[in-house]
Design an enzyme around this catalytic site. Structure first.
Site, PDB file in Angstrom:
ATOM      1  N   ASP A  29       0.768  -1.331   0.108  1.00  0.00           N
ATOM      2  CA  ASP A  29      -0.122  -0.097   0.018  1.00  0.00           C
ATOM      3  C   ASP A  29       1.032   1.244   0.133  1.00  0.00           C
ATOM      4  OD1 ASP A  29      -2.305   1.830   0.731  1.00  0.00           O
ATOM      5  OD2 ASP A  29      -3.226  -0.107   0.904  1.00  0.00           O
ATOM      6  N   HIS A  61      -3.732   5.842   2.996  1.00  0.00           N
ATOM      7  CA  HIS A  61      -4.530   4.761   2.558  1.00  0.00           C
ATOM      8  C   HIS A  61      -4.073   3.537   3.359  1.00  0.00           C
ATOM      9  CE1 HIS A  61      -5.766   1.707  -0.071  1.00  0.00           C
ATOM     10  NE2 HIS A  61      -6.891   2.457  -0.450  1.00  0.00           N
ATOM     11  N   SER A 222     -11.094  -1.109  -1.206  1.00  0.00           N
ATOM     12  CA  SER A 222      -9.809  -1.225  -0.577  1.00  0.00           C
ATOM     13  C   SER A 222     -10.105  -1.218   0.982  1.00  0.00           C
ATOM     14  CB  SER A 222      -8.927   0.221  -0.528  1.00  0.00           C
ATOM     15  OG  SER A 222      -8.512   0.263  -1.714  1.00  0.00           O
TER      16      SER A 222
END
Length: 278
Positions: A29, A61, A222
């Site tokens: 990520d 994120h 996600s």
């Protein structure tokens, strides 16, 4: 996260003392921020974007995903540990080559770091080069064959058919969609395989921020993916010798079916049922 856990029937599992202990999860990520709720959970950090050795996340994120998996008090499996690989930059963009380098590292070192699960909340754009996408799929399948349960996002290019992104189109791995986000990628794949197999909540999920030990809400597949990865961590804590294909079969047999979508997915993950706690 409390609402998300209720939505996937993760109730009795925690009353039975399960927390993901002794299960290590790799995350590809944007990196990870040193949030106080992730203390002592990061077993290694490799930066393929900036080459730094100290943990960081200049996007947020990756920290959000990590929090969903194992943050104290809110994570799906708060005693699981994570190996973090930064392959996306501050804008959430990345090079296929960096992801391949991270995946090859995992292939070489998964036994040393006892990595049981790979959370891949990264989806490659539909216009990415076919040869690059195929390389990702090949390595992902190798990791699965080595005994690593690979959990990947369906992507957010839906809701049209054939909108699942790489590596979610792999025949072998577990692909996760969001049942409450209309953008969630949908199958079938080019080979007419049902994808995503599993659904989980992915809209307005509260998890960790990469600033000031705070919290933030994010949406998308996600977010749904680490919910399933965390659930599998609980499963592997209880059944540590379970193989990836056995995990996948167990999901197939325990998901809560959605009659109107019976040909599009297996349904919503049911954690208590997944672990046989009824």
């Amino acid at each position: 996260m409390d609402q998300a856990k209720q939505a996937i029937n993760a109730v009795k599992v925690y009353k039975n003392g399960l927390s993901g202990k002794n299960v290590n999860i790799a995350i590809l990520d944007t990196g990870v921020y040193g949030h106080e709720l992730l203390n002592d959970k990061i077993v290694c950090f490799n930066d393929y974007v900036g080459g730094k050795t100290k943990i960081y996340d200049d996007n947020g994120h990756g920290t959000h995903v990590a929090g969903i998996i194992c943050a104290d008090r809110i994570g799906m499996a708060e005693n699981a540990r994570i190996a973090v690989f930064k392959v996306l930059d501050q804008f959430g963009m990345g090079k296929t080559g960096d992801s391949l380098r991270a995946l090859e590292w995992i292939k070489r070192n998964h036994k040393k770091y006892d990595i049981k699960i790979l959370n891949f909340s990264v989806g490659y754009l539909p216009d990415s080069k076919l040869t690059e996408k195929q390389k990702i799929l090949d390595v992902i399948d190798e990791l699965w064959n080595l005994g690593i349960v690979v959990v990947a996002a369906a992507g957010n290019y839906g809701p049209g058919p054939f909108s699942v992104t790489v590596p979610g189109i792999s025949r072998k791995i577990i692909t996760v969609g969001s049942y409450d986000d209309f953008r969630s990628g949908r199958g079938p794949t080019g080979c007419c395989i049902v994808k995503p197999e599993v659904l989980a909540p992915g809209s307005e999920i509260l998890s960790l921020s990469n600033r000031n030990n705070g919290f933030v809400r994010k949406s998308g597949t996600s977010m749904a993916t680490p919910i399933v990865a965390g659930a599998i961590a609980l499963l592997l804590e209880r059944y540590p010798k379970m193989k990836p294909e056995e995990v996948k079969l167990r999901l197939y047999n325990t998901c809560k079916r959605i009659p109107s979508q019976k040909d599009r997915n297996w349904g919503i993950v049911d954690v208590d049922k997944l672990l046989g706690i009824i």
